[in-house]
Motif scaffolding. Structure first.
Motif, PDB file in Angstrom:
ATOM      1  N   VAL A 409       0.823  -1.197   0.000  1.00 27.47           N
ATOM      2  CA  VAL A 409       0.000   0.000   0.000  1.00 27.47           C
ATOM      3  C   VAL A 409       0.864   1.256   0.000  1.00 27.47           C
ATOM      4  N   GLN A 410       1.833   1.295   0.889  1.00 26.48           N
ATOM      5  CA  GLN A 410       2.688   2.473   1.002  1.00 26.48           C
ATOM      6  C   GLN A 410       3.864   2.135   1.897  1.00 26.48           C
ATOM      7  N   ASP A 411       4.828   3.006   1.904  1.00 27.54           N
ATOM      8  CA  ASP A 411       5.883   2.833   2.899  1.00 27.54           C
ATOM      9  C   ASP A 411       5.238   2.965   4.278  1.00 27.54           C
ATOM     10  N   PRO A 412       5.635   2.108   5.197  1.00 34.10           N
ATOM     11  CA  PRO A 412       5.019   2.177   6.529  1.00 34.10           C
ATOM     12  C   PRO A 412       5.451   3.456   7.246  1.00 34.10           C
ATOM     13  N   SER A 413       4.695   4.522   7.044  1.00 32.51           N
ATOM     14  CA  SER A 413       5.083   5.826   7.578  1.00 32.51           C
ATOM     15  C   SER A 413       4.206   6.256   8.750  1.00 32.51           C
ATOM     16  N   GLY A 414       3.491   5.313   9.319  1.00 31.19           N
ATOM     17  CA  GLY A 414       2.600   5.646  10.429  1.00 31.19           C
ATOM     18  C   GLY A 414       3.287   5.521  11.779  1.00 31.19           C
ATOM     19  N   ILE A 415       2.524   5.151  12.781  1.00 29.48           N
ATOM     20  CA  ILE A 415       3.030   5.153  14.155  1.00 29.48           C
ATOM     21  C   ILE A 415       4.075   4.075  14.401  1.00 29.48           C
ATOM     22  N   TYR A 416       4.185   3.093  13.518  1.00 29.43           N
ATOM     23  CA  TYR A 416       5.129   2.012  13.750  1.00 29.43           C
ATOM     24  C   TYR A 416       6.403   2.155  12.914  1.00 29.43           C
ATOM     25  N   ALA A 417       6.613   3.300  12.316  1.00 30.06           N
ATOM     26  CA  ALA A 417       7.773   3.473  11.431  1.00 30.06           C
ATOM     27  C   ALA A 417       9.028   3.738  12.268  1.00 30.06           C
ATOM     28  N   ASP A 418       9.518   2.690  12.921  1.00 30.40           N
ATOM     29  CA  ASP A 418      10.683   2.825  13.787  1.00 30.40           C
ATOM     30  C   ASP A 418      11.813   1.874  13.389  1.00 30.40           C
ATOM     31  N   GLY A 419      11.708   1.327  12.163  1.00 32.46           N
ATOM     32  CA  GLY A 419      12.751   0.431  11.683  1.00 32.46           C
ATOM     33  C   GLY A 419      12.612  -0.999  12.150  1.00 32.46           C
ATOM     34  N   LEU A 420      11.556  -1.288  12.921  1.00 33.15           N
ATOM     35  CA  LEU A 420      11.335  -2.645  13.418  1.00 33.15           C
ATOM     36  C   LEU A 420      10.273  -3.334  12.576  1.00 33.15           C
ATOM     37  N   SER A 421      10.197  -4.638  12.719  1.00 31.38           N
ATOM     38  CA  SER A 421       9.237  -5.423  11.966  1.00 31.38           C
ATOM     39  C   SER A 421       8.175  -5.956  12.926  1.00 31.38           C
ATOM     40  N   TYR A 422       6.937  -5.438  12.780  1.00 36.63           N
ATOM     41  CA  TYR A 422       5.838  -5.867  13.640  1.00 36.63           C
ATOM     42  C   TYR A 422       4.973  -6.887  12.908  1.00 36.63           C
ATOM     43  N   TYR A 423       4.502  -7.876  13.642  1.00 41.79           N
ATOM     44  CA  TYR A 423       3.666  -8.898  13.025  1.00 41.79           C
ATOM     45  C   TYR A 423       2.530  -9.272  13.958  1.00 41.79           C
ATOM     46  N   TYR A 424       1.585 -10.046  13.418  1.00 39.02           N
ATOM     47  CA  TYR A 424       0.378 -10.427  14.128  1.00 39.02           C
ATOM     48  C   TYR A 424       0.275 -11.943  14.165  1.00 39.02           C
ATOM     49  N   SER A 425      -0.256 -12.453  15.268  1.00 36.57           N
ATOM     50  CA  SER A 425      -0.410 -13.899  15.414  1.00 36.57           C
ATOM     51  C   SER A 425      -1.820 -14.200  15.901  1.00 36.57           C
ATOM     52  N   LYS A 426      -2.529 -15.079  15.186  1.00 39.55           N
ATOM     53  CA  LYS A 426      -3.914 -15.400  15.551  1.00 39.55           C
ATOM     54  C   LYS A 426      -3.952 -16.460  16.650  1.00 39.55           C
ATOM     55  N   ASP A 427      -3.478 -16.073  17.832  1.00 38.76           N
ATOM     56  CA  ASP A 427      -3.480 -16.977  18.976  1.00 38.76           C
ATOM     57  C   ASP A 427      -3.380 -16.138  20.239  1.00 38.76           C
ATOM     58  N   ALA A 428      -3.017 -16.759  21.345  1.00 36.44           N
ATOM     59  CA  ALA A 428      -2.989 -16.066  22.634  1.00 36.44           C
ATOM     60  C   ALA A 428      -1.927 -14.982  22.712  1.00 36.44           C
ATOM     61  N   GLN A 429      -0.986 -14.954  21.768  1.00 34.39           N
ATOM     62  CA  GLN A 429       0.039 -13.912  21.789  1.00 34.39           C
ATOM     63  C   GLN A 429      -0.526 -12.550  21.418  1.00 34.39           C
ATOM     64  N   CYS A 430      -1.607 -12.530  20.650  1.00 34.49           N
ATOM     65  CA  CYS A 430      -2.182 -11.276  20.174  1.00 34.49           C
ATOM     66  C   CYS A 430      -3.667 -11.198  20.532  1.00 34.49           C
ATOM     67  N   LEU A 431      -3.933 -10.630  21.689  1.00 41.98           N
ATOM     68  CA  LEU A 431      -5.287 -10.366  22.143  1.00 41.98           C
ATOM     69  C   LEU A 431      -5.431  -8.867  22.382  1.00 41.98           C
ATOM     70  N   ALA A 432      -6.633  -8.444  22.724  1.00 44.87           N
ATOM     71  CA  ALA A 432      -6.842  -7.041  23.082  1.00 44.87           C
ATOM     72  C   ALA A 432      -6.400  -6.861  24.528  1.00 44.87           C
ATOM     73  N   PHE A 433      -5.121  -6.588  24.713  1.00 50.05           N
ATOM     74  CA  PHE A 433      -4.551  -6.459  26.051  1.00 50.05           C
ATOM     75  C   PHE A 433      -4.819  -5.059  26.601  1.00 50.05           C
ATOM     76  N   THR A 434      -5.381  -4.986  27.797  1.00 54.47           N
ATOM     77  CA  THR A 434      -5.745  -3.717  28.401  1.00 54.47           C
ATOM     78  C   THR A 434      -4.510  -2.941  28.858  1.00 54.47           C
ATOM     79  N   THR A 435      -4.671  -1.628  28.977  1.00 53.19           N
ATOM     80  CA  THR A 435      -3.623  -0.779  29.554  1.00 53.19           C
ATOM     81  C   THR A 435      -4.027  -0.267  30.938  1.00 53.19           C
ATOM     82  N   LYS A 436      -5.111  -0.805  31.509  1.00 48.06           N
ATOM     83  CA  LYS A 436      -5.630  -0.290  32.777  1.00 48.06           C
ATOM     84  C   LYS A 436      -4.640  -0.391  33.928  1.00 48.06           C
ATOM     85  N   TYR A 437      -3.771  -1.386  33.878  1.00 46.96           N
ATOM     86  CA  TYR A 437      -2.921  -1.659  35.029  1.00 46.96           C
ATOM     87  C   TYR A 437      -1.443  -1.409  34.747  1.00 46.96           C
TER      88      TYR A 437
END
Length: 585
Positions: A409-437
């Motif tokens: 789509v484009q060069d990743p120029s959004g909030i994750y453009a820090d030179g790292l490689s982010y990925y997603y996993s459809k399992d317990a590693q990637c859930l909607a983790f709260t920031t409340k605590y």
């Protein structure tokens, strides 16, 4: 009899440990063996704090709390090894159910009864100080019984004026609630308001008792509504398999559920109870028991606001303390490799499902700021990788520069453009983790000082909305719907959520369903969802609609799961109880 030594400490708030005042011996039933009564305000504080301390040591400190209250719900998930048989609906023999909830609550009740007797016997203490101390322990005792009756149904009530008696029979659900409401009404009359000069921040007060009364009455009222009352829940299986054999996220499905009879509440009068729920909530919201306000969202989960009036009853701990600790920060956020590090050393396992996340508007702060959108664990440091959430075009483009179909789509120029490689996993590693605590004194220890919010003002506001709606004279009572909508929108406005309107919430059913859903969003990861499903008689249908969740945790439930089993030890030693709850040995 084995003796357990309990350290009583003085609190400036529920979350701070200042100095030790005395050691008191306690037997295995929670009976304090010290015969000294004391005759000072400090002695009142010592007995009261001894009751508070039970929450931390030993109900929270081993990690069983809030697990026993939280993990059995449709929108909560985590790794199979953590959720285990309890998370899959087999509660028999689980230490969460026996040691943490049953023994923990009855140990707290024993302490509260002892403390009340000791405080009443203090002849030389100012009457207002004595009354407040008695009110505080009455509140704690009532809250313990509230947890017990919701979890086990009929439970024993321990006599206040006698020593602990193992052979107490189970009391009816109605009688247990009558006891709870009596204790709370007395507590509301005895305790300081949070506006009184003598009030100690972080302690419960008159408004806490009034707020809990609203919640208790709403619990009874909803459970007492007739079978067949409808609730719409947005739910469904998390995945489907596409034509290529790939797992894809399934959309939310609106499922209309017919309420089942809730055992023990059949003879209660729902209208009378909702009237009381609304009345007690109104007393809180109109300032009859002190000053209360909803915090701005950017302050809500900051540690510096942990004793603000929104938090009507919460349990905290001491940072790094080996005894008075809770595992909330570790379980929900994870502790870091070093203070302020970006790498999670361990923990951060418990989160919400994708279907929960999809309940929200796009700009709702409860997912924009209240959910982690990228994080890194220690094993990703060398590889320069990390996780992102959720798996949508928006976030995949930000993280990878590609859409969900893999198109560049484009060069990743959004909030994750820090030179790292982010990925997603459809399992317990990637859930909607709260920031409340997340906001703690030291985020690199596994016993960080997060607070656990048992009762918040937002809960009371939503109880008022619920009661107003249910007390409406018909399916489309405009006055009732307008009132309910106004209070519903109070909570939504705080989080920048789209305001509800009568154009879309124009019936009692639609408003009811919206309020129950709002509770699921607002009170997520605060051990509320399971008990809402149960009191509304929709637990089995809601859980079974999920099947196996995002992380593979089995949510399908049998009817026996409506109540927890009594501990085997209780059945073996209590001669007044001869049978377990239905379906359990």
């Amino acid at each position: 009899m084995k003796k357990i030594y309990v350290l009583l400490f003085c609190l400036s708030s529920l979350v701070g440990l200042n100095s030790c005042s005395s050691w008191i011996e306690e037997d295995t039933d929670g009976q304090m063996l010290d015969t000294t009564v004391g005759q000072s305000a400090n002695d009142v504080d010592a007995w009261v704090t001894g009751v508070y301390s039970k929450w931390i040591y030993d109900m929270f400190c081993w990690g069983y709390f809030p697990r026993v209250l939280e993990f059995d719900a449709d929108y909560i998930s985590g790794p199979d090894w953590l959720f285990g048989t309890f998370g899959a609906g087999n509660f028999q023999g689980e230490s969460d159910v026996t040691d943490a909830l049953w023994k923990g609550c009855y140990g707290l009740i024993a302490r509260a009864n002892n403390a009340e007797r000791r405080i009443r016997a203090m002849a030389s203490v100012d009457e207002a100080v004595k009354n407040n101390g008695i009110g505080e322990v009455k509140f704690q005792k009532a809250f313990a019984y509230f947890m017990l009756v919701r979890a086990y149904g009929e439970v024993p009530i321990q006599p206040e004026t006698a020593e602990f008696d193992k052979n107490q029979p189970r009391q009816s659900v109605a009688d247990v609630y009558a006891y709870i409401t009596t204790q709370l009404e007395e507590a509301a009359a005895l305790m300081y308001k949070n506006t009184d000069n003598a009030y100690q921040k972080g302690h419960v007060c008159a408004g806490s008792a009034a707020g809990l009364l609203a919640k208790v009455y709403a619990t009874m009222a909803s459970a007492a509504l007739p079978a067949g009352t409808q609730v719409v829940v947005r739910t469904g299986a998390p995945y489907y398999t596409d034509a290529n054999g790939e797992r894809q996220y399934a959309d939310l499905v609106s499922k209309t559920i017919q309420k089942k009879t809730v055992k023990g509440y059949e003879q209660m009068d729902s209208k009378t109870l909702y009237t009381k729920a609304k009345d007690w909530a109104d007393r809180v919201l109109t300032g009859k028991y002190g000053d209360y306000e909803l915090l701005p969202y950017n302050q809500l989960w900051k540690k510096s606001f942990a004793t603000a009036s929104e938090f009507m009853f919460s349990v905290g701990s001491v940072s790094g303390d080996a005894t008075y600790k809770i595992m909330v920060h570790s379980q929900y956020e994870g502790y870091m490799t070093a203070p302020g590090s970006e790498f999670i050393q361990s923990g951060g396992w418990v989160g919400c499902t994708r279907h929960w996340y999809d309940l929200f508007d796009h700009d709702d702060l409860r997912i924009v700021e209240g959910v982690k959108h990228r994080w890194r664990v220690s094993t990703q440091q060398a590889s320069g990788t990390g996780f992102y959430y959720p798996y949508t075009n928006e976030y995949r483009i930000l993280a990878e520069g590609r859409d969900l179909e893999g198109n560049w789509v484009q060069d990743p120029s959004g909030i994750y453009a820090d030179g790292l490689s982010y990925y997603y996993s459809k399992d317990a590693q990637c859930l909607a983790f709260t920031t409340k605590y997340m906001d703690v004194t030291n985020d690199a220890i596994d016993n960080a000082d997060a607070n656990w919010p048992f009762l918040r003002l937002a809960d009371v506001v939503l109880v008022y909305a619920e009661a107003a709606n249910e007390l409406g004279s018909g399916e489309s009572d405009a006055v009732a719907l307008n009132t309910a909508l106004a209070y519903l929108n109070m909570v939504r406005a705080r989080s920048n959520a789209t305001a509800g309107t009568l154009a879309t919430l124009d019936t009692k059913l639609k408003m009811r369903s919206a309020i129950i859903e709002e509770r699921a969003k607002e009170l997520a990861c605060e051990a509320d969802r399971r008990w809402d499903l149960l009191r509304w008689g929709i637990y089995l249908d809601a859980m079974n609609a999920v099947g196996s969740d995002d992380a593979g945790v089995q949510k399908s439930r049998l009817e026996r799961c409506l109540l927890f089993p009594l501990p085997a030890q209780e059945l073996n030693t209590n001669k007044a109880i001869t049978a377990n709850n239905p379906g359990w040995n």
